[in-house]
Design a protein around this motif. Structure first.
Motif, PDB file in Angstrom:
ATOM      1  N   ASP A   1       0.906  -1.301   0.070  1.00 52.81           N
ATOM      2  CA  ASP A   1       0.028   0.029  -0.062  1.00 52.81           C
ATOM      3  C   ASP A   1       0.969   1.261   0.038  1.00 52.81           C
ATOM      4  O   ASP A   1       1.812   1.254   0.636  1.00 52.81           O
ATOM      5  CB  ASP A   1      -0.956   0.030   1.072  1.00 52.81           C
ATOM      6  N   GLY A   2       0.567   2.282  -0.632  1.00 54.26           N
ATOM      7  CA  GLY A   2       1.229   3.421  -0.889  1.00 54.26           C
ATOM      8  C   GLY A   2       2.482   3.617  -1.213  1.00 54.26           C
ATOM      9  O   GLY A   2       3.368   4.308  -0.975  1.00 54.26           O
ATOM     10  N   SER A   3       2.875   2.538  -2.220  1.00 55.74           N
ATOM     11  CA  SER A   3       4.173   2.446  -2.735  1.00 55.74           C
ATOM     12  C   SER A   3       4.595   3.592  -3.854  1.00 55.74           C
ATOM     13  O   SER A   3       5.813   3.676  -4.101  1.00 55.74           O
ATOM     14  CB  SER A   3       4.615   1.087  -3.354  1.00 55.74           C
ATOM     15  N   PHE A   4       3.755   4.053  -4.368  1.00 53.97           N
ATOM     16  CA  PHE A   4       4.017   4.871  -5.656  1.00 53.97           C
ATOM     17  C   PHE A   4       3.301   6.374  -5.425  1.00 53.97           C
ATOM     18  O   PHE A   4       2.289   6.503  -4.971  1.00 53.97           O
ATOM     19  CB  PHE A   4       3.724   4.127  -6.879  1.00 53.97           C
ATOM     20  N   ASP A   5       4.187   7.189  -6.188  1.00 50.81           N
ATOM     21  CA  ASP A   5       3.499   8.757  -6.370  1.00 50.81           C
ATOM     22  C   ASP A   5       2.774   8.928  -7.282  1.00 50.81           C
ATOM     23  O   ASP A   5       1.916   9.774  -7.544  1.00 50.81           O
ATOM     24  CB  ASP A   5       4.709   9.597  -6.188  1.00 50.81           C
ATOM     25  N   ALA A   6       3.024   7.971  -8.587  1.00 52.48           N
ATOM     26  CA  ALA A   6       2.181   8.027  -9.694  1.00 52.48           C
ATOM     27  C   ALA A   6       1.958   6.520 -10.074  1.00 52.48           C
ATOM     28  O   ALA A   6       2.896   5.848 -10.140  1.00 52.48           O
ATOM     29  CB  ALA A   6       2.850   8.872 -10.664  1.00 52.48           C
ATOM     30  N   ALA A   7       0.841   6.444 -10.794  1.00 50.50           N
ATOM     31  CA  ALA A   7       0.308   5.056 -11.409  1.00 50.50           C
ATOM     32  C   ALA A   7      -0.184   5.495 -12.735  1.00 50.50           C
ATOM     33  O   ALA A   7      -1.039   6.238 -12.859  1.00 50.50           O
ATOM     34  CB  ALA A   7      -0.617   4.417 -10.616  1.00 50.50           C
ATOM     35  N   LEU A   8       0.407   4.693 -13.819  1.00 47.93           N
ATOM     36  CA  LEU A   8      -0.027   5.085 -15.171  1.00 47.93           C
ATOM     37  C   LEU A   8      -0.587   3.816 -15.919  1.00 47.93           C
ATOM     38  O   LEU A   8       0.193   2.733 -15.690  1.00 47.93           O
ATOM     39  CB  LEU A   8       1.435   5.662 -16.076  1.00 47.93           C
ATOM     40  N   ILE A   9      -1.494   4.076 -16.622  1.00 48.76           N
ATOM     41  CA  ILE A   9      -2.191   2.851 -17.375  1.00 48.76           C
ATOM     42  C   ILE A   9      -2.526   3.599 -18.710  1.00 48.76           C
ATOM     43  O   ILE A   9      -3.209   4.480 -19.017  1.00 48.76           O
ATOM     44  CB  ILE A   9      -3.649   2.411 -16.673  1.00 48.76           C
TER      45      ILE A   9
END
Length: 233
Positions: free
Chosen positions: A114-122
């Motif tokens: 949980d909460g590992s990234f500042d941005a997620a892109l798809i």
């Protein structure tokens, strides 16, 4: 190939959580036709550059970044995202060559804390997932509280979206795709707990006829390629 803006904030894959069993992702066309997949970006370089520009407009700078459905790293690499996940190992090999740290997995069961990234892109992946709500919920889970989800896709109601649907039986990639409209995806994102939504659009003509990259515009409804960005509520 990856810029250095995110390269200093990498995520260690040795602390990943195990994947949930029983997933059956769509991988066969991408494994069998990887050369055709890569060729599209070379032939349609102006469209590719336009899509990169539209995504870059809404992607936060710095921090740790993840691309869900990274494929061969055509977006994660030049955008400087640290980590990419995809169920197709052959595609991941190309992503690794483009400087992306990779993991095998599916969008509905991300192997990250949980909460590992500042941005997620798809990007051009949402139409291939088995479960859109689960994908969005997982993206929200792995984002930091002030993180941002960015989704780039071909709107099913756009000219290009209509073309892909009309020709889907002739295209090994889109044969099993489930296209979404901008309104449908926005509603799904809000239902998954995202808000503060922003839009960009590009590809205002046939990609095959483009001779130069286009400047992205705000909003949606004119361009075939739409980018939606949102933050967890």
């Amino acid at each position: 190939m990856a810029p250095s803006s995110r390269g200093s904030a990498r995520v260690s894959l040795k602390h990943l959580e195990p994947l949930s069993p029983g997933r059956m992702p769509i991988t066969e066309p991408f494994e069998e036709h990887i050369d055709r997949y890569e060729e599209w970006f070379e032939v349609h370089d102006a469209a590719y550059a336009s899509e990169l520009s539209a995504v870059r407009d809404l992607l936060p700078e710095g921090g740790r970044g993840l691309e869900i459905g990274v494929g061969s790293g055509r977006f994660a690499g030049p955008l400087g995202l640290d980590v990419g996940i995809d169920p197709a190992p052959t595609m991941l090999a190309n992503a690794r060559e483009r400087g992306v740290e990779v993991a095998v997995g599916v969008a509905e069961a991300l192997p990250f804390r949980d909460g590992s990234f500042d941005a997620a892109l798809i990007v051009t992946t949402i139409c291939f997932v088995d479960d859109v709500p689960a994908t969005l919920e997982e993206a929200r889970r792995v984002l930091a509280p002030d993180g941002r989800l960015v989704i780039g896709f071909v709107d099913k109601e756009s000219p290009l979206g209509q073309h892909y649907q009309d020709k889907r039986e002739e295209n090994p990639f889109y044969r099993d795709a489930t296209f979404l409209s901008t309104g449908e995806l926005e509603s799904a994102m809000r239902a998954a707990g995202f808000g503060d939504i922003a839009f960009r659009q590009t590809i205002f003509e046939n990609p095959g006829g483009m001779t130069a990259p286009e400047e992205p515009r705000e909003g949606h409804g004119d361009g075939s390629f739409v980018v939606i960005a949102a933050t967890p509520d």
